[in-house]
Design a protein around this motif. Structure first.
Motif, mmCIF file in Angstrom:
data_model
loop_
_atom_site.group_PDB
_atom_site.id
_atom_site.type_symbol
_atom_site.label_atom_id
_atom_site.label_comp_id
_atom_site.label_asym_id
_atom_site.label_seq_id
_atom_site.Cartn_x
_atom_site.Cartn_y
_atom_site.Cartn_z
ATOM 1 N N ARG A 63 3.601 -7.882 3.645
ATOM 2 C CA ARG A 63 4.360 -6.902 4.416
ATOM 3 C C ARG A 63 3.699 -6.581 5.738
ATOM 4 O O ARG A 63 4.361 -6.328 6.728
ATOM 5 C CB ARG A 63 4.529 -5.618 3.606
ATOM 6 C CG ARG A 63 5.684 -5.648 2.634
ATOM 7 C CD ARG A 63 5.966 -4.271 2.108
ATOM 8 N NE ARG A 63 4.771 -3.673 1.506
ATOM 9 C CZ ARG A 63 4.712 -2.421 1.061
ATOM 10 N NH1 ARG A 63 5.775 -1.652 1.157
ATOM 11 N NH2 ARG A 63 3.618 -1.955 0.529
ATOM 12 N N VAL A 64 2.369 -6.570 5.765
ATOM 13 C CA VAL A 64 1.666 -6.307 7.013
ATOM 14 C C VAL A 64 0.598 -7.375 7.232
ATOM 15 O O VAL A 64 0.019 -7.911 6.281
ATOM 16 C CB VAL A 64 1.007 -4.910 7.030
ATOM 17 C CG1 VAL A 64 2.048 -3.820 6.914
ATOM 18 C CG2 VAL A 64 -0.053 -4.778 5.958
ATOM 19 N N ASN A 74 3.773 -5.047 11.003
ATOM 20 C CA ASN A 74 4.667 -5.367 9.902
ATOM 21 C C ASN A 74 5.397 -6.675 10.171
ATOM 22 O O ASN A 74 5.197 -7.308 11.208
ATOM 23 C CB ASN A 74 5.648 -4.214 9.635
ATOM 24 C CG ASN A 74 6.585 -3.959 10.819
ATOM 25 O OD1 ASN A 74 6.784 -4.816 11.671
ATOM 26 N ND2 ASN A 74 7.157 -2.768 10.855
ATOM 27 N N LYS A 78 -4.985 0.908 3.290
ATOM 28 C CA LYS A 78 -3.887 1.864 3.173
ATOM 29 C C LYS A 78 -2.565 1.130 2.945
ATOM 30 O O LYS A 78 -1.588 1.722 2.488
ATOM 31 C CB LYS A 78 -3.798 2.711 4.435
ATOM 32 C CG LYS A 78 -4.965 3.675 4.624
ATOM 33 C CD LYS A 78 -4.823 4.449 5.919
ATOM 34 C CE LYS A 78 -6.008 5.399 6.126
ATOM 35 N NZ LYS A 78 -5.907 6.127 7.418
ATOM 36 N N HIS A 79 -2.546 -0.162 3.250
ATOM 37 C CA HIS A 79 -1.349 -0.991 3.066
ATOM 38 C C HIS A 79 -1.624 -1.953 1.911
ATOM 39 O O HIS A 79 -2.514 -2.800 1.993
ATOM 40 C CB HIS A 79 -1.029 -1.758 4.348
ATOM 41 C CG HIS A 79 -0.903 -0.877 5.556
ATOM 42 N ND1 HIS A 79 0.295 -0.325 5.956
ATOM 43 C CD2 HIS A 79 -1.850 -0.441 6.438
ATOM 44 C CE1 HIS A 79 0.097 0.400 7.036
ATOM 45 N NE2 HIS A 79 -1.195 0.343 7.354
ATOM 46 N N ARG A 84 -1.065 -6.788 2.111
ATOM 47 C CA ARG A 84 -1.666 -7.051 3.419
ATOM 48 C C ARG A 84 -2.359 -8.408 3.443
ATOM 49 O O ARG A 84 -2.779 -8.939 2.426
ATOM 50 C CB ARG A 84 -2.695 -5.964 3.767
ATOM 51 C CG ARG A 84 -3.866 -5.972 2.782
ATOM 52 C CD ARG A 84 -4.819 -4.806 2.989
ATOM 53 N NE ARG A 84 -5.873 -4.832 1.965
ATOM 54 C CZ ARG A 84 -5.742 -4.301 0.747
ATOM 55 N NH1 ARG A 84 -4.626 -3.680 0.413
ATOM 56 N NH2 ARG A 84 -6.732 -4.373 -0.125
#
Length: 387
Positions: free
Chosen positions: A3-4, A21, A48-49, A52
């Protein structure tokens, strides 16, 4: 793709990141130190993601220390070549202006848009081989410089100087015949004696380095040293710089990467090729040394070289053709070693011996092509693979 993507522009004491993103929208950025606290803060910002991937520029160079720390902490890291991120930066901005945030953005975009980027793994034996062979080459250069300085002094002390190839024992014996009485001569003799002592130390270190390289190469299961013209340093350089041979789809791609494949320079009715000055010059040097050794001995390599001369090639063109053919030999040997270790020919699962990735009998005259394709098989005598 995750996603990131976290693009990282690494430096010695700092790293700038941009979190992007899948729509290429920045959702976070920052600049962190590469000391323990700074690295932990950068890692926390990335974590935090949950979904990733880290994209680090130059994981074989300045980005190695950051990439290896991330991989050691269980992160997925992609290696983004500096040329690729630079191309993205120029296309995105219309000019090549560089700042750390812009570089981090370009790295993230390059990772999002590019398939098949190399995933970074923990340093292994290939890294140790590179370190050892770098030291061995440094010792060789140091020895050459020391011998050169010694020759300069001996020319002033001994009429006619010393012979070109000088061992420590020969230099010491020659110096013992000199007994200068003036202060300048005595100083030269003392300096020459010091250089001979340094030369003896360097020779001892070279002997140890060669033994270490030989032992480490054996642990890899490689048989490259069975090829005429490849010694411990050459095999270590090939294994260390190439790593996984499966990253080359064919022998042509390998030759293009090492600079032995001529570049097509045809125009109109004129069909010709020119020398490639690109590619990995360290590997190109190994192949050049291999070619020189083949020419000094009664090998198929020397006969191939003479056939090229008889066909009208200049000595330089014939040497280039021989290096191109030796590149194929090295590629096939590394593919065979990979197969022996259980990965399949060229590291490709399911590849066959008839595929272009591991064809053991390439018949196209690849020395005349920049990127030869799969060849039609027909009998030909290959260059020898033993001493």
């Amino acid at each position: 793709m995750a996603r990131v993507v976290i693009g990282v522009d690494p430096h010695k004491r700092s790293a700038t990141i941009e979190i992007m993103n899948h729509r290429e929208k920045a959702v976070g950025r920052g600049r962190f130190g590469t000391d323990r606290n700074g690295y932990q803060a950068m890692l926390a910002a990335g974590r935090k993601h949950t979904d990733r991937i880290w994209a680090v520029e130059g994981c074989s160079g300045i980005g190695r220390h950051v990439a290896q720390r991330l991989v050691a902490d269980g992160e997925t890291v992609l290696d983004v070549p500096a040329k690729l991120s630079a191309r993205v930066r120029v296309f995105a901005t219309g000019q090549g202006r560089k700042t750390d945030p812009v570089d981090a953005h370009s790295v993230a975009v390059a990772a999002l848009r590019t398939d098949n980027l190399r995933q970074v793994t923990i340093d292994d034996t290939t890294v140790a081989l590179r370190l050892l062979v770098d030291r061995r080459e440094l010792l060789g250069r140091t020895r050459t410089e020391t011998v050169s300085r010694l020759h300069h002094l001996l020319l002033e002390l001994v009429p006619g100087g010393a012979k070109k190839f000088l061992s420590t024992q020969q230099a010491r014996a020659l110096l013992n015949t000199v007994r200068p009485r003036d202060v300048v001569g005595k100083t030269r003799r003392w300096l020459a004696s010091e250089l001979i002592h340094e030369l003896a130390v360097i020779d001892k270190k070279i002997k140890i380095a060669d033994a270490e390289l030989t032992e480490l190469v054996k642990t890899t299961g490689s048989t490259l040293q069975d090829l005429t013209g490849i010694g411990p340093s050459g095999s270590a350089r090939l294994l260390g710089d190439i790593g996984d041979i499966s990253r080359f789809a064919s022998r042509g791609h390998f030759a293009s990467w090492n600079g032995t494949a001529p570049i097509d320079a045809s125009s109109g009715d004129q069909n010709r090729h020119r020398l490639s000055r690109a590619g990995n010059r360290r590997i190109n040097r190994v192949l050049h040394i291999m070619a020189v050794v083949q020419l000094r001995r009664d090998t198929e390599g020397r006969r191939y070289y003479r056939r090229k001369l008889a066909a009208g090639k200049t000595p330089m063109e014939a040497m280039r053709a021989l290096k191109r053919r030796l590149s194929d030999i090295v590629y096939r040997r590394m593919v065979a070693d990979a197969k022996h270790l259980g990965t399949g020919p060229g590291g490709h699962v399911g590849a066959t011996l008839q595929s272009s990735a591991a064809d053991p009998n390439p018949m196209a005259d690849t020395s005349e092509k920049s990127l030869p394709g799969p060849a039609e098989p027909h009998p030909r005598t290959l260059l020898p693979t033993g001493h």
